[in-house]
Design a protein around this motif. Structure first.
Motif, PDB file in Angstrom:
ATOM      1  N   ASN A   1      50.142  46.703  78.214  1.00 14.24           N
ATOM      2  CA  ASN A   1      49.401  45.782  77.363  1.00 14.24           C
ATOM      3  C   ASN A   1      47.934  45.728  77.780  1.00 14.24           C
ATOM      4  O   ASN A   1      47.030  45.739  76.936  1.00 14.24           O
ATOM      5  CB  ASN A   1      50.025  44.389  77.419  1.00 14.24           C
TER       6      ASN A   1
ATOM      7  N   GLN B   1      52.434  47.635  70.190  1.00 15.54           N
ATOM      8  CA  GLN B   1      53.523  46.750  70.620  1.00 15.54           C
ATOM      9  C   GLN B   1      54.772  46.936  69.768  1.00 15.54           C
ATOM     10  O   GLN B   1      55.890  46.774  70.266  1.00 15.54           O
ATOM     11  CB  GLN B   1      53.054  45.301  70.594  1.00 15.54           C
TER      12      GLN B   1
ATOM     13  N   ASN C   1      46.194  38.041  74.165  1.00 15.14           N
ATOM     14  CA  ASN C   1      47.059  38.935  74.927  1.00 15.14           C
ATOM     15  C   ASN C   1      47.110  38.534  76.399  1.00 15.14           C
ATOM     16  O   ASN C   1      48.143  38.727  77.054  1.00 15.14           O
ATOM     17  CB  ASN C   1      46.632  40.392  74.740  1.00 15.14           C
TER      18      ASN C   1
ATOM     19  N   PHE D   1      55.234  40.247  73.238  1.00 13.08           N
ATOM     20  CA  PHE D   1      53.982  40.945  72.918  1.00 13.08           C
ATOM     21  C   PHE D   1      53.986  41.440  71.472  1.00 13.08           C
ATOM     22  O   PHE D   1      52.975  41.339  70.767  1.00 13.08           O
ATOM     23  CB  PHE D   1      53.786  42.128  73.868  1.00 13.08           C
ATOM     24  N   ALA D   2      55.114  41.993  71.038  1.00 12.47           N
ATOM     25  CA  ALA D   2      55.198  42.473  69.656  1.00 12.47           C
ATOM     26  C   ALA D   2      55.093  41.319  68.670  1.00 12.47           C
ATOM     27  O   ALA D   2      54.350  41.388  67.680  1.00 12.47           O
ATOM     28  CB  ALA D   2      56.504  43.236  69.444  1.00 12.47           C
TER      29      ALA D   2
END
Length: 443
Positions: A47, A76, A270, A291-292
């Motif tokens: 990331n 992601q 993020n 994260f996605a």
């Protein structure tokens, strides 16, 4: 179209293999089948690499906030599908990928992220190859060969599927309309004075295929108040009083709040996702999912927001305040020298993009943490910059959204009704996406 997509997949595989030498160890596989909890570090590492790549100053042109979230979403989503194929814990996103037993999810994360980034950012491929090779051969040195190579194959395939599925999604599509230029009717957006950029920022995003919404206009904001209305006048007068560069009504704390939210959103949120994953001890699978969800739901909200912006084309406060003699509203007064505290972004006013994206992302956080009391630290900016140099704590979703809404008014960038509309739009997008995607796999 199918031939083009096949060529894309072949190209992606070539990218994944270019210049790559893999060294394998003899340690234990990290697959969940072994019953051990897999560290989230691989997701966190990649990331960071993705954010650094998307926001690289060497890109020409550099990527704007919502545009950056779109590219982060590509990465992601590929990681999520790769890890989901291996773990089977959650439903995949637009994928039918299957994984061989024992495939390493850490190697899959690295391969999915690297392959996607190298495809979308070919000029940065040399540094990406170096980072990827080091990751496989140093960080994952002890992984047995079969687990590592299987993971790489899954990650590469996930990236190829994702890239093919997004082929023709409207990214960077040409836009025929010359927004913001020439003589316009009162109330219509035109480029704001320098130092604002004299161009229309990413108008193609407004018509882009969303990741999960049915269309970019699915949650289009309601029509903004007419420029002759009392609600419009109230919004303009508030931002004129509180958002001017020389405002005597705005307190130092309010000024700092406005400057805090001038940070780059991609970097800012993020970092929040990484911190939440660490604080709550999420494993690799749940971290990749977070994260996605965060980037993809945020991107959908951004796409929907730009649809509303370029549909309504409402003028920005600096234009409206200087030209209030044209709005046929007896409750407003022109101030030809008024300047906002912060530089006005070069896209239309309504609704507030920060409101759209922040409300969608906080829906994600509340869903993952299973509470509106999200208890998070958010990094932000100081002094009008965009670099993350300070931090604020927010106990609840409402605390954060109120702070964002206030900040955009105090910065001189938005009317209050625009921030309200942005929060409403983003909340609707967030709820829609979360209720339909990233669900636990059916037993």
């Amino acid at each position: 179209m199918r031939v083009n997509k096949l060529r894309l997949v072949v190209a992606v595989v070539a990218i994944a293999c270019a210049g790559l030498t893999v060294i394998s160890g003899s340690g234990a596989s990290d697959a969940h089948q072994n019953g051990t909890k897999i560290s989230a570090q691989a997701a966190i590492d990649w990331n960071k690499i993705a954010v650094s790549t998307v926001l690289s100053a060497s890109l020409s042109p550099t990527k704007f906030q919502i545009e950056g979230l779109i590219y982060m979403s590509y990465v992601q989503a590929a990681e999520y599908n790769a890890v989901t194929a291996i773990s089977g814990r959650y439903m995949p996103y637009d994928s039918t990928l299957a994984a061989p037993p024992g495939a390493s999810p850490r190697a899959a994360v690295a391969a999915a992220a690297y392959t996607t980034l190298a495809y979308y950012f070919p000029t940065l491929a040399p540094s990406l190859v170096s980072a990827y090779t080091d990751y496989l051969n140093v960080t994952l040195a002890q992984l047995p060969e079969r687990a590592k190579l299987s993971g790489i194959a899954v990650g590469t395939a996930a990236a190829g599927q994702l890239i093919a599925s997004r082929f023709g999604d409207g990214r960077n599509a040409p836009v025929a309309t010359a927004f913001g230029v020439g003589s316009q009717a009162p109330g219509t957006w035109v480029f704001t004075p320098p130092p604002s950029a004299q161009s229309a920022q990413t108008p193609w995003v407004a018509a882009m295929k969303p990741f999960m919404l049915t269309s970019s206009d699915q949650f289009r904001s309601p029509t903004p108040p007419a420029i002759g209305s009392p609600e419009y006048a109230a919004g303009l007068n508030e931002v004129e009083t509180m958002g001017g560069a020389a405002s005597s009504a705005r307190t130092p704390v309010q000024t700092a709040t406005a400057q805090f939210w001038n940070a780059n959103t991609v970097n800012q949120y993020n970092q929040v996702f990484r911190d939440v994953a660490t604080k709550h001890n999420l494993d690799l699978v749940d971290t990749v999912r977070l994260f996605a969800m965060g980037d993809m739901v945020g991107a959908d909200a951004g796409i929907a927001c730009m649809d509303s912006k370029y549909h309504y084309l409402l003028w920005r406060p600096v234009t409206a305040i200087r030209s209030a003699n044209l709005d046929n509203n007896s409750a407003t007064t022109p101030n030809p020298t008024w300047t906002p505290l912060l530089t006005t972004p070069n896209h239309p006013e309504y609704p507030s993009a920060h409101g759209c994206v922040s409300s969608a992302i906080t829906q994600v956080l509340a869903s993952v943490l299973k509470t509106q009391t999200i208890d998070i630290d958010v990094p932000g900016a100081t002094g009008g910059g965009t670099t993350l140099t300070t931090t604020q704590h927010f106990n609840t979703v409402q605390d954060l959204l109120q702070n964002v809404a206030d900040a955009r008014v105090w910065a001189g960038l938005h009317y209050r009704f625009s921030t309200t509309a942005g929060v409403s739009l983003g909340t609707q997008v967030g709820k829609y996406d979360i209720q339909r995607y990233f669900m636990p796999a059916k037993k």
